[in-house]
Design an enzyme around this catalytic site. Structure first.
Site, mmCIF file in Angstrom:
data_model
loop_
_atom_site.group_PDB
_atom_site.id
_atom_site.type_symbol
_atom_site.label_atom_id
_atom_site.label_comp_id
_atom_site.label_asym_id
_atom_site.label_seq_id
_atom_site.Cartn_x
_atom_site.Cartn_y
_atom_site.Cartn_z
ATOM 1 N N ASN A 78 0.852 -1.246 -0.061
ATOM 2 C CA ASN A 78 -0.086 0.151 0.068
ATOM 3 C C ASN A 78 0.693 1.192 -0.087
ATOM 4 O O ASN A 78 1.517 1.449 1.194
ATOM 5 C CB ASN A 78 -1.048 -0.042 1.161
ATOM 6 C CG ASN A 78 -1.672 1.286 1.387
ATOM 7 O OD1 ASN A 78 -1.796 2.162 0.529
ATOM 8 N ND2 ASN A 78 -2.185 1.404 2.616
ATOM 9 N N LYS B 45 0.147 4.343 -0.472
ATOM 10 C CA LYS B 45 -0.455 5.701 0.152
ATOM 11 C C LYS B 45 -0.291 6.584 -0.803
ATOM 12 O O LYS B 45 -0.237 6.574 -1.826
ATOM 13 C CB LYS B 45 -0.146 5.778 1.576
ATOM 14 C CG LYS B 45 0.001 4.392 2.562
ATOM 15 C CD LYS B 45 0.033 4.866 3.930
ATOM 16 C CE LYS B 45 0.439 3.546 4.733
ATOM 17 N NZ LYS B 45 0.136 3.547 6.078
ATOM 18 N N HIS C 34 -9.396 1.329 5.085
ATOM 19 C CA HIS C 34 -8.183 1.429 5.796
ATOM 20 C C HIS C 34 -8.279 2.380 7.004
ATOM 21 O O HIS C 34 -9.069 3.373 7.083
ATOM 22 C CB HIS C 34 -7.101 2.202 4.758
ATOM 23 C CG HIS C 34 -5.704 1.955 5.405
ATOM 24 N ND1 HIS C 34 -5.288 3.014 6.325
ATOM 25 C CD2 HIS C 34 -4.650 1.124 5.244
ATOM 26 C CE1 HIS C 34 -3.963 2.617 6.658
ATOM 27 N NE2 HIS C 34 -3.566 1.503 6.082
ATOM 28 N N GLU D 69 -6.711 4.757 7.847
ATOM 29 C CA GLU D 69 -6.685 6.262 7.562
ATOM 30 C C GLU D 69 -7.893 6.786 6.944
ATOM 31 O O GLU D 69 -8.136 7.938 7.170
ATOM 32 C CB GLU D 69 -5.458 6.430 6.806
ATOM 33 C CG GLU D 69 -4.090 5.994 7.659
ATOM 34 C CD GLU D 69 -2.831 5.832 6.755
ATOM 35 O OE1 GLU D 69 -2.868 5.933 5.550
ATOM 36 O OE2 GLU D 69 -1.974 5.341 7.374
ATOM 37 N N GLU E 222 -5.216 -4.916 10.806
ATOM 38 C CA GLU E 222 -4.327 -3.673 11.144
ATOM 39 C C GLU E 222 -4.262 -2.939 12.186
ATOM 40 O O GLU E 222 -5.059 -2.013 12.257
ATOM 41 C CB GLU E 222 -4.402 -2.717 9.743
ATOM 42 C CG GLU E 222 -4.126 -3.321 8.589
ATOM 43 C CD GLU E 222 -3.679 -2.522 7.483
ATOM 44 O OE1 GLU E 222 -2.315 -2.473 7.197
ATOM 45 O OE2 GLU E 222 -4.243 -1.386 7.211
ATOM 46 N N GLY F 155 2.629 2.264 10.746
ATOM 47 C CA GLY F 155 3.592 3.481 10.456
ATOM 48 C C GLY F 155 4.255 3.962 11.625
ATOM 49 O O GLY F 155 4.941 5.298 11.613
ATOM 50 N N SER G 19 3.769 -2.025 10.329
ATOM 51 C CA SER G 19 4.947 -2.229 10.433
ATOM 52 C C SER G 19 5.670 -3.510 10.129
ATOM 53 O O SER G 19 6.745 -3.873 10.738
ATOM 54 C CB SER G 19 5.570 -1.804 11.905
ATOM 55 O OG SER G 19 5.062 -0.256 11.980
HETATM 56 C C1 PEP Z 1 -0.617 0.207 5.878
HETATM 57 O O1 PEP Z 1 -0.438 1.242 5.307
HETATM 58 O O2 PEP Z 1 -1.664 -0.569 5.932
HETATM 59 C C2 PEP Z 1 0.451 -0.269 6.824
HETATM 60 C C3 PEP Z 1 0.576 -1.100 7.384
HETATM 61 O O3 PEP Z 1 1.517 0.761 7.051
HETATM 62 P P1 PEP Z 1 2.928 0.411 7.480
HETATM 63 O O4 PEP Z 1 3.519 -0.889 6.845
HETATM 64 O O5 PEP Z 1 3.789 1.554 6.978
HETATM 65 O O6 PEP Z 1 2.868 0.272 8.964
#
Ligand code: PEP
Length: 248
Positions: free
Chosen positions: A10, A12, A96, A98, A165, A171, A211
Site C-alpha cells: 500500500n 498510500k 483502511h 486512515e 491492522e 507506520g 510495520s
Molecule cells: C498500511 O498502510 O496498511 C501499513 C500497514 O503501513 P506500515 O506498513 O507503514 O505500518
C-alpha cells in the site's frame, strides 16, 4: 485448507508517476515471475494506468487504495470501481484506518463500497483494527467483531480478503508480536465461521498489517492464521519489498 500467501504493498499518497515507474520496473525485475505467492501493488490513483502498462506480462497484480460508494454520476472527485477495473485493477483496499479516521468512513460506508466493488468484479481487501485505546480498554475483539460483521453485512465473502491492522502498529515501527497478531487472526476466522455456514472462513485470506518489514515477516508468517501482509513503508523501496516478499 491451504491458503496462498498474499503480499500487498500500500503505497498510500507517495510517488509521482515517474517514481512509480522506477519502483514498478524494479519490482517486475525482481518479483515478476513469482507464482507461488500473490504479489499485489496498490499505487495512488494517478499512477495506476502507468503501473498497469509496466506489469503486463508479469505475475504482479494491481489494486487501488479506495473507491467511491457509487458507480457513476455527479460525485465530484470520486473514482468508481468500474473505473478502477477499466484502468487495470483487480483489487481495492477498503476501510483502511486512515480512511476511517481522517475521512470519517463508517462501517456503513465501508459496507456500501465493499458491496459495489464486489459487484463490479473487484476483489476487496477489507481492513479492520483496533486503536491503542481500544486495546488498553480490552475492547479489541468487540471492535474487530463489529467491523467485520457490519462491513460484511449482506455480502458474499468469496472475493474478500481481510487485513487485520492494529492502528497502533501502522507506520509507527511498533509491530504486533506474532502471538498478539495470531490471537486476533484466529478470532477473525472464528467470526467468519459464525457468519458464513460454508467453508469460507477457512478459505479467506487474512493479512496482517502494521510495520511489517523484512525483519519481522518470517515470525508473523509462521502463524497458522496469518496468510500474508498489507505493507506500507516497506513496500516503497524495491529492495525492502523484494526482501520481504522473498522471506514471506
Ligand atoms: C498500511 O498502510 O496498511 C501499513 C500497514 O503501513 P506500515 O506498513 O507503514 O505500518
Amino acid at each position: 485448507m491451504s491458503r496462498k500467501s498474499l503480499l500487498a504493498g500500500n503505497w498510500k499518497m507517495n510517488n509521482l508517476i515517474a517514481d512509480s515507474e522506477t519502483l514498478v520496473k524494479g519490482l517486475v525485475a525482481n518479483l515478476g515471475n513469482i507464482t507461488d505467492k500473490d504479489i499485489l501493488i496498490c499505487p495512488p490513483f494517478m499512477s495506476i494506468a502507468k503501473t498497469s502498462e509496466i506489469i503486463k506480462g508479469s505475475h504482479i497484480k494491481l489494486g487501488a487504495q479506495n473507491c467511491a460508494t457509487e458507480d457513476n454520476g455527479a460525485y465530484t472527485g470520486e473514482v468508481s470501481p468500474s473505473m478502477l477495473i477499466d484502468a487495470g485493477c483487480e483489487y481495492v483496499i477498503i476501510g483502511h484506518s486512515e480512511r476511517r479516521e481522517y475521512y470519517k468512513e463508517t462501517d456503513a460506508i465501508i459496507n456500501k463500497k465493499t458491496n459495489l466493488a464486489l459487484s463490479a468484479g473487484l476483489k476487496v481487501i477489507l481492513c479492520v483494527g483496533e486503536t491503542l485505546e481500544d486495546r488498553e480498554l480490552d475492547n479489541t475483539f468487540n471492535i474487530i467483531e463489529r467491523q467485520i460483521t457490519e462491513g460484511l453485512k449482506n455480502i458474499d465473502v468469496t472475493n474478500v480478503i481481510i487485513a487485520y491492522e492494529p492502528v497502533w502498529a501502522i507506520g509507527t515501527g511498533k509491530v504486533a508480536t506474532p502471538e498478539e497478531a495470531e490471537a486476533v487472526h484466529a478470532f477473525i476466522r472464528q467470526t467468519l465461521a459464525n457468519l458464513y455456514k460454508n467453508d469460507s472462513s477457512q478459505s479467506t485470506q487474512i493479512l496482517y498489517g502494521g510495520s511489517m518489514n523484512p525483519g519481522n515477516v518470517e515470525g508473523l508468517m509462521s502463524c497458522p492464521n496469518i496468510d500474508g501482509g498489507l505493507i506500507g513503508g516497506a513496500s516503497l523501496k524495491v529492495d525492502s519489498f523484494t526482501d520481504l516478499v522473498t522471506k514471506a
